[in-house]
Design a protein around this motif. Structure first.
Motif: not given
Length: 697
Positions: A155-156, A161-162, A201-205, A217-218
């Motif tokens: 859903x990323x 959806x995420x 996901x937080x670190x990469x984003x 936003x993700x």
């Protein structure tokens, strides 16, 4: 309706728990459950909602939900729950004109609801779905968390959806307690894999220099999702260290854009998540407090003043786990060393010597976009306010509190002592002086001088006015209006300082009774700094002043000091509020009677909204300070017709003075005629107790 009729019959038959064994063997049982799951997963919110009572009732049968026949279907039901968590909004008229591009769920919304109906329905619907999710997680914890982990990565690419899956995972974790993870290595492993996926996901984003708005936003949602895993982190401290390392890694390596870039909001989300985790895991993190303090100090060059304040708040939450008051005092004074220096400096003393000096030094008149003195003072006051609030925790256990030095005797009563109680007297006088100077800006002469240079600076902020009236379009337009950007910036700084100063003075009233209410000069100081300016403050300021300062000021006053402290302060407040509210409501009644059109519709609506808010706040304040909900002898039931409420010690002292009683009774009786149900109900509660007390006298 036919399906629900069958569902009700099913629940009735299985209610006693004796018939389920035969039912699960019935050849139609599987088909029936699958039909109920399909109905729950229907695109129509109304159809889904219609079968929720069945599922809620089904989970009450603890024996049935643990049978293999039921758990086999639970996986499909969890998938249906996840699909119903996707956020939906009511379509605009333009969207409906091109309905072929809309999803079936959105088309059902337009068919089943009006816009207002859907807003009311959706919040309750979402709560019901999340409740069913928590029930499902208690029955199949491993599957639910594995479902969330498996679908997060998929859903990323879709923010909606995420967001739904982050909410899904958060409420699954809410259904768990620490005991769920003990002796359950599979659940610990699945939960950590899910948490690690969010963290990555937080670190990469956050570190992606070529991100799109959706990526941002993700990343933000992923950070928000981390805070729900505190039950897991309490079990294994090593996992906590890895999460904190990830959060600090983001703050070190996220690139900073121009002022106002959305990245700052996302960095703040990291900071607030750290506060949340430190609050929940304080006892586990207390051995690492020194190391965490070193990390925060090392970030000084890469974080803003606001981010530093939030990180220090996180450290304060950890320090609340110290066993003794002396340990907490030493830590708090160490992090407030710079702020204490600013408050007690001769530069600030000179700045507060007059209203004119304050306006010039703070870059208000003439207006300055950048003023280091202004920003430093705002940051100092906000940090001090936050530290006082977050460090007010004392041990719940009485013996632990006494042995830790958190309790002392004040006026013959055992009262909690704040870790900074010896230091508050050092700066409270300076804060009161700052509050007096801020309030003096609304003095008619001073206000005229200021607004001759910066028109509208001391009025209500236009965006706030639109927000109060629910006009989102007007609020957005104002926020993007560059012609008033500087005025709004200056207004924001005045607002921040004023609210922080009021909060600090209010906090002091509850945190240091022995010093605060023991000062012989305090009533005169408060009158000069606050009460004397009450007639000049605009309505939105009056409401805030009542809520955050005046109400706690009188509620926290010890019984022994009421007759000394309250009369010189309360009487002028009561007289002013009677005149202010009577005049305001009379204008409303006159306008309705004559249907005059002397002012714009917007101004009339804003006046009525602010008047109603002030009325409610003041009448509720009277209720809080005049009525006690505890009888002297709580072991005896109240007599027939008695509400159980009695007059407070404050009210008893007030009733001794006719000059003080009359303006209070005047407001309460007038409130019965105001077209506002909230003020009416509060006034009735107060009058019931007051009239009964007066009758006994």
């Amino acid at each position: 309706q036919a399906l629900n009729s069958i569902a009700c019959s099913f629940l009735s038959v299985t209610a006693d728990g004796s018939s389920y064994a035969e039912l699960v063997k019935h050849p139609n049982f599987h088909g029936f459950l699958q039909m109920m799951i399909d109905t729950f997963g229907h695109d129509s919110r109304l159809i889904c909602h219609s079968v929720m009572p069945f599922w809620s009732g089904l989970f009450t049968n603890s024996t049935l939900v643990k049978t293999p026949a039921f758990t086999d279907f639970l996986e499909s039901f969890v998938g249906a729950i996840a699909s119903q968590l996707n956020p939906l909004s009511y379509p605009s008229e333009g969207d409906l004109d091109e309905c072929e591009n809309l999803s079936p769920a959105v088309l059902y919304i337009a068919h089943d609801f009006t816009s207002d109906e859907f807003q009311t329905f959706e919040s309750g619907f979402r709560r019901s779905v999340l409740h069913l999710l928590e029930l499902s997680a208690s029955c199949a914890p491993e599957y639910c968390i594995e479902y969330g982990r498996h679908h997060l990565q998929k859903a990323a690419g879709n923010t909606a959806s995420f967001e739904a899956l982050v909410s899904f995972v958060h409420h699954v974790m809410m259904a768990f307690g620490r005991e769920n993870f003990h002796n359950n290595e599979k659940l610990v492993r699945s939960s950590w894999e899910c948490l690690n996926a969010l963290l990555q996901l937080a670190i990469d984003g956050m570190n992606d220099n070529d991100w799109s708005g959706g990526d941002k936003n993700i990343a933000t949602l992923a950070v928000s999702g981390v805070r729900g895993f505190s039950p897991l982190l309490e079990v294994d401290p090593s996992l906590t260290e890895r999460v904190l390392e990830g959060m600090f890694h983001i703050l070190r390596n996220t690139r900073r854009e121009s002022v106002g870039d959305p990245i700052d909001v996302r960095r703040n989300k990291v900071c607030t998540t750290l506060i949340n985790l430190c609050s929940k895991l304080a006892h586990h993190l207390i051995p690492q407090l020194e190391g965490l303090s070193t990390i925060v100090a090392g970030l000084r060059e890469t974080i803003t003043a606001g981010e530093r304040r939030l990180l220090l708040e996180a450290l304060v939450e950890v320090s609340n786990a110290f066993k003794t008051r002396d340990e907490r005092t030493a830590f708090l004074t160490s992090i407030l060393d710079k702020e204490m220096g600013v408050l007690l400096s001769s530069d600030l003393e000179a700045l507060l010597s007059s209203s004119h000096q304050f306006c010039q030094g703070m870059g208000l008149v003439p207006p300055e976009e950048h003023c280091s003195v202004r920003e430093e003072l705002c940051g100092t006051m906000e940090l001090l306010c936050a530290v006082l609030k977050r460090s007010s925790v004392i041990p719940d256990d009485k013996k632990e509190a006494e042995s830790g030095g958190y309790v002392v005797e004040v006026y013959g009563v055992q009262r909690p002592v704040h870790p900074l109680s010896l230091y508050i007297p050092c700066f409270i006088g300076r804060v009161l002086k700052l509050l007096g100077v801020l309030n003096s800006l609304w003095d008619p002469g001073m206000r005229a001088e200021i607004e001759a240079i910066v028109p509208g600076l001391l009025d209500i902020d236009p965006a706030t006015a639109f927000a109060l009236l629910g006009d989102k379009k007007g609020m957005v337009e104002v926020q993007h209006d560059k012609s008033i950007a500087l005025r709004r910036l200056l207004h924001n700084r005045i607002d921040r300082l004023w609210i922080s100063a009021n909060n600090i003075v209010a906090s002091a009233s509850s945190l240091m009774h022995q010093f605060y209410y023991g000062s012989e000069d305090l009533p005169q100081i408060l009158f000069g700094a606050v009460i004397s300016y009450l007639p000049h403050l605009p309505p939105h300021r009056v409401r805030t002043l009542i809520r955050i300062l005046l109400k706690p000021l009188f509620v926290n006053c010890p019984r022994e000091r009421i007759s000394w402290f309250c009369p010189p302060l309360f009487l002028p407040i009561a007289r002013h509020m009677l005149a202010f509210l009577s005049d305001g409501w009379q204008k409303v009644f006159d306008r309705q009677a004559s249907r005059s059109e002397g002012t714009s519709e917007f101004d009339e609506m804003l006046h009525d909204k602010l008047l109603r808010d002030v009325s409610r706040e003041y009448v509720d304040c009277l209720k809080c300070i005049l009525i006690s909900s505890h009888d002297e002898d709580a072991s005896l039931p109240p007599p027939p017709g008695h509400s159980g409420h009695t007059v407070s010690a404050f009210c008893s002292a007030l009733l001794e003075s006719k000059s003080a009683v009359m303006p209070v009774m005047g407001v309460l009786l007038a409130a019965l005629a105001w077209p506002d149900s909230a003020a009416f109900q509060s006034a009735c509660s107060s009058l019931l107790v007051l009239l009964r007390e007066l009758n006994t006298r």
